[in-house]
Design a protein around this motif. Structure first.
Motif, PDB file in Angstrom:
ATOM      1  N   HIS A   1      -2.861   1.020  -7.769  1.00  0.00           N
ATOM      2  CA  HIS A   1      -3.142   1.224  -6.148  1.00  0.00           C
ATOM      3  C   HIS A   1      -2.154   0.139  -5.580  1.00  0.00           C
ATOM      4  CE1 HIS A   1      -5.344   1.453  -2.484  1.00  0.00           C
ATOM      5  NE2 HIS A   1      -5.244   0.218  -2.236  1.00  0.00           N
TER       6      HIS A   1
ATOM      7  N   LYS B   1      -0.944  -1.068  -2.105  1.00  0.00           N
ATOM      8  CA  LYS B   1      -1.530  -1.092  -0.425  1.00  0.00           C
ATOM      9  C   LYS B   1      -0.263  -0.660   0.323  1.00  0.00           C
ATOM     10  CE  LYS B   1      -3.336  -4.557   3.122  1.00  0.00           C
ATOM     11  NZ  LYS B   1      -3.079  -3.424   4.104  1.00  0.00           N
TER      12      LYS B   1
ATOM     13  N   ASP C   1      -1.651   2.405   3.023  1.00  0.00           N
ATOM     14  CA  ASP C   1      -1.350   1.997   4.526  1.00  0.00           C
ATOM     15  C   ASP C   1      -0.713   3.363   5.290  1.00  0.00           C
ATOM     16  OD1 ASP C   1      -2.903  -0.319   4.386  1.00  0.00           O
ATOM     17  OD2 ASP C   1      -0.803  -1.603   4.422  1.00  0.00           O
TER      18      ASP C   1
END
Length: 79
Positions: A7, A9, A13
């Motif tokens: 994962h 970010k 986003d």
């Protein structure tokens, strides 16, 4: 070979920013009828697969170009 994903970010986003552009668009799961066509090269598939499918819901009239632009500007200010 086994793929392993992390994962990250920045990817989450970015995906959220794209979705936020269309804030105000209701979430619906519409279905539609597919045209069987009359081509000679159609594959043989079941009747259900032949006639059902998925489509994106039409953008609601309240979600104007101005509203989409404002959503984009909010995302730009936030990032």
């Amino acid at each position: 070979m086994k793929l392993q994903f992390k994962h990250q970010k920045f990817q989450a986003d970015a995906a959220k920013a794209v979705v936020d552009v269309f804030a105000g668009q209701p979430y619906l799961t519409p279905s539609y009828m597919m045209d069987k066509g009359s081509g000679l090269y159609q594959q043989s598939i079941t009747e259900e697969e032949d006639f059902t499918g998925w489509s994106n819901h039409k953008i609601v009239p309240q979600l104007t170009d101005g509203q989409v632009l404002e959503n984009i500007r909010k995302i730009q200010r936030k990032n």
